[in-house]
Design a protein around this motif. Structure first.
Motif, PDB file in Angstrom:
ATOM      1  N   VAL A 102       7.596  -5.202  -1.964  1.00 17.39           N
ATOM      2  CA  VAL A 102       6.284  -4.493  -1.534  1.00 17.39           C
ATOM      3  C   VAL A 102       6.175  -2.970  -1.720  1.00 17.39           C
ATOM      4  N   HIS A 103       5.288  -2.754  -2.743  1.00 16.98           N
ATOM      5  CA  HIS A 103       5.353  -1.360  -3.480  1.00 16.98           C
ATOM      6  C   HIS A 103       4.072  -0.581  -2.654  1.00 16.98           C
ATOM      7  N   THR A 109       2.408  -4.536  -6.461  1.00 22.13           N
ATOM      8  CA  THR A 109       3.017  -5.679  -5.326  1.00 22.13           C
ATOM      9  C   THR A 109       2.550  -7.048  -5.747  1.00 22.13           C
ATOM     10  N   HIS A 211       0.642  -0.087   1.956  1.00 25.77           N
ATOM     11  CA  HIS A 211      -0.190   0.557   1.048  1.00 25.77           C
ATOM     12  C   HIS A 211      -1.221   1.742   1.455  1.00 25.77           C
TER      13      HIS A 211
END
Ligand SMILES: Cc1cc2nc3c(=O)[nH]c(=O)nc-3n(C[C@H](O)[C@H](O)[C@H](O)COP(=O)(O)OP(=O)(O)OC[C@H]3O[C@@H](n4cnc5c(N)ncnc54)[C@H](O)[C@@H]3O)c2cc1C
Length: 473
Positions: A102-103, A109, A211
């Motif tokens: 999970v970026h 992502t 995010h």
């Protein structure tokens, strides 16, 4: 000190309450039972000399998103606190396939989720796109709000999905093992049975924060944040004392008292009207945690090397496995393959004296079972050879956690079960649950809305009410 306000307890809620009152010109006395300030923000050398471990919170996503902390940052009260971001906010390793990463970037992502890319962007991505106004609404569920009208429509959409059990939401919205597992890993932070209503909401919010603000940690340890707020309080003329456990409200003579304590402690320290007392007695605590801290001689040897860059790692496999683990805990049993929430601070912060690591699994409230082997076996499942890296370990079950902080009742780190009922009745059903029936006495801990997390919003709300109630300088 002849104080206008006494704040009892120096967790993030107590600290925010104390600084907010002091900034408004009140003479504040802060009393903390432990030998260090901070509550869930405390850090210490738990394993080897020079190794800095956070006793509680490390991931500061809620602090960064919180209107209370954003306000304190704006006015300069957090000067000196540096937030360090890992390369990847969160990872979720899986057997025999690459880990879900999970970026910060929702598109990056989503791209790795294959046919669930659209689902991620339409749910987690949409929540993140709604931004701070939506977060403000969620962290201030009872107001006051200063958000544009469109936020209410976004909140309604969030509510439709978020009200669902995480299992239902994950199966309806996602079709891949990866997408469903990622949602389960996020939702399990709630410590709820994932078949319970609103467990999806916790998962959606936490995932969206990766995010919106990232999942950073405080450089040097969470204690730095607590100590900065204590210094700010003192610079505003306040006094702060450790090693002082308040046993009864009769000990305090200030016109305003703000309590960063659980309903159990309030029941023990106050003579309360019978009706309110009965309502507090009905308050339910959630599962406990079994927490391990390690000093390692190097990084965790993850099978998928991409996990090394993640600050937080969710272990436990698929949606089905994690849901089973959480259902077992909710039923009062110990899962042999528990969901494990692991944090590797060294992924973002090289100042903690080497490779320090912590992880916990959920256990029934008050459990005395040693879960060291179960937790380490889950880590070994995704990082063979992990145990060979361990130089020293430190374990805390519910009894040790509660001894360190009376707010961790039976090891419950959430200040009370995060169920739908207790979302609405925290700890009592009221438009201002921070107010107690005792004149000038307010409750601000995570047993009040919006619940668990290092966001300080309970403290902000209680201080605001106290100021409106006319506590005089
Ligand atoms: C192991 C663990 C990991 C966590 N990880 C995260 C995370 O990564 N991110 C996150 O956002 N949250 C995390 N949390 C949750 C977070 O720490 C809590 O939700 C938060 O600290 C609650 O804040 P609080 O101010 O309500 O209470 P606390 O932080 O619990 O502080 C309460 C304070 O009041 C003091 N006190 C209680 N009674 C008295 C008394 N009678 N007299 C004097 N003092 C008293 C206690 O000693 C304590 O210092 C974690 C918690 C734990 C335990």
């Amino acid at each position: 000190m002849d104080a206008d306000a006494v704040v009892v307890g120096s967790g993030p809620n107590g600290l925010v309450a104390a600084v907010t009152l002091a900034r408004a010109g009140r003479r504040v006395l802060l009393l903390e039972a432990a030998e260090r300030f901070g509550g869930g923000l405390r850090s210490g050398e738990l394993t080897l000399p020079g190794r800095v471990h956070d006793l509680g919170a490390t991931v500061m996503a809620l602090a960064l998103a919180s209107p209370a902390f954003r306000e304190l940052k704006e006015v300069g009260s957090l000067k000196g606190v540096e937030f360090a971001h890992p390369a990847v906010p969160a990872a979720h390793p899986l057997d025999d396939r690459p880990a879900v990463l999970v970026h910060r970037d929702p598109r990056r992502t989503a791209e790795a989720l294959g046919r669930d890319a659209g689902a991620w962007l339409a749910t987690v991505g949409a929540t993140a796109r709604a931004g701070f106004p939506l977060v403000e609404l969620l962290l201030k569920p009872l107001g006051p709000w200063r958000v544009p009208p469109r936020t209410f429509a976004q909140a309604a959409r969030f509510g439709v999905a978020g009200a669902l059990p995480a299992t239902t939401f994950a199966r309806r919205a996602f079709s891949t093992v990866e997408g469903r597992a990622a949602i389960a890993g996020m939702a399990a932070h709630s410590m709820l049975d994932l078949r319970s209503p609103i467990s999806a909401g916790y998962g959606l919010l936490l995932a969206a924060l990766t995010h919106l603000v990232g999942w950073p940690l405080v450089r040097g340890g969470s204690q730095v944040l607590a100590d900065t707020l204590v210094a700010e309080l003192r610079s505003l003329g306040g006094e702060a004392v450790t090693g002082h456990r308040v046993r009864h409200l009769a000990e305090l003579s200030a016109p305003t008292v703000v309590l960063d304590v659980t309903p159990r402690e309030l029941l023990a320290m106050a003579d309360l009207p019978a009706g309110y007392r009965r309502r507090l007695e009905r308050f339910r605590y959630g599962p406990g945690v079994f927490k391990l801290d390690w000093a390692l001689d190097g990084p965790v040897p993850w099978r998928d090397p991409a996990v090394a860059g993640a600050g937080t790692v969710h272990l436990g496999g698929t949606l089905e496995e994690i849901a089973l683990s959480e259902a077992e805990t909710a039923a009062g049993r110990h899962s042999p393959r528990p969901y494990v929430l692991l944090v590797q601070p060294y992924a973002a912060d090289p100042t903690r004296g080497g490779h320090t690591l912590w992880a916990y699994c959920h256990v029934p409230n008050g459990s005395a079972v040693d879960m060291t082997d179960a937790v380490e076996t889950q880590i070994e499942r995704y990082a063979p050879g992990f145990r060979d890296r361990v130089l020293a370990r430190h374990a805390m079950g519910p009894a040790e956690l509660e001894a360190a902080n009376p707010n961790l009742v039976g090891g419950d780190i959430g200040g009370g079960l995060a169920s739908l009922t207790q979302f609405l009745r925290r700890p009592v059903w009221s438009p201002a649950p921070w107010r107690t029936p005792l004149p000038g006495v307010f409750l601000c801990s995570s047993s009040t809305p919006p619940g668990a997390g290092a966001h300080g919003m309970g403290g902000w709300q209680a201080a605001r009410l106290a100021l409106r109630s006319g506590a005089r300088p």
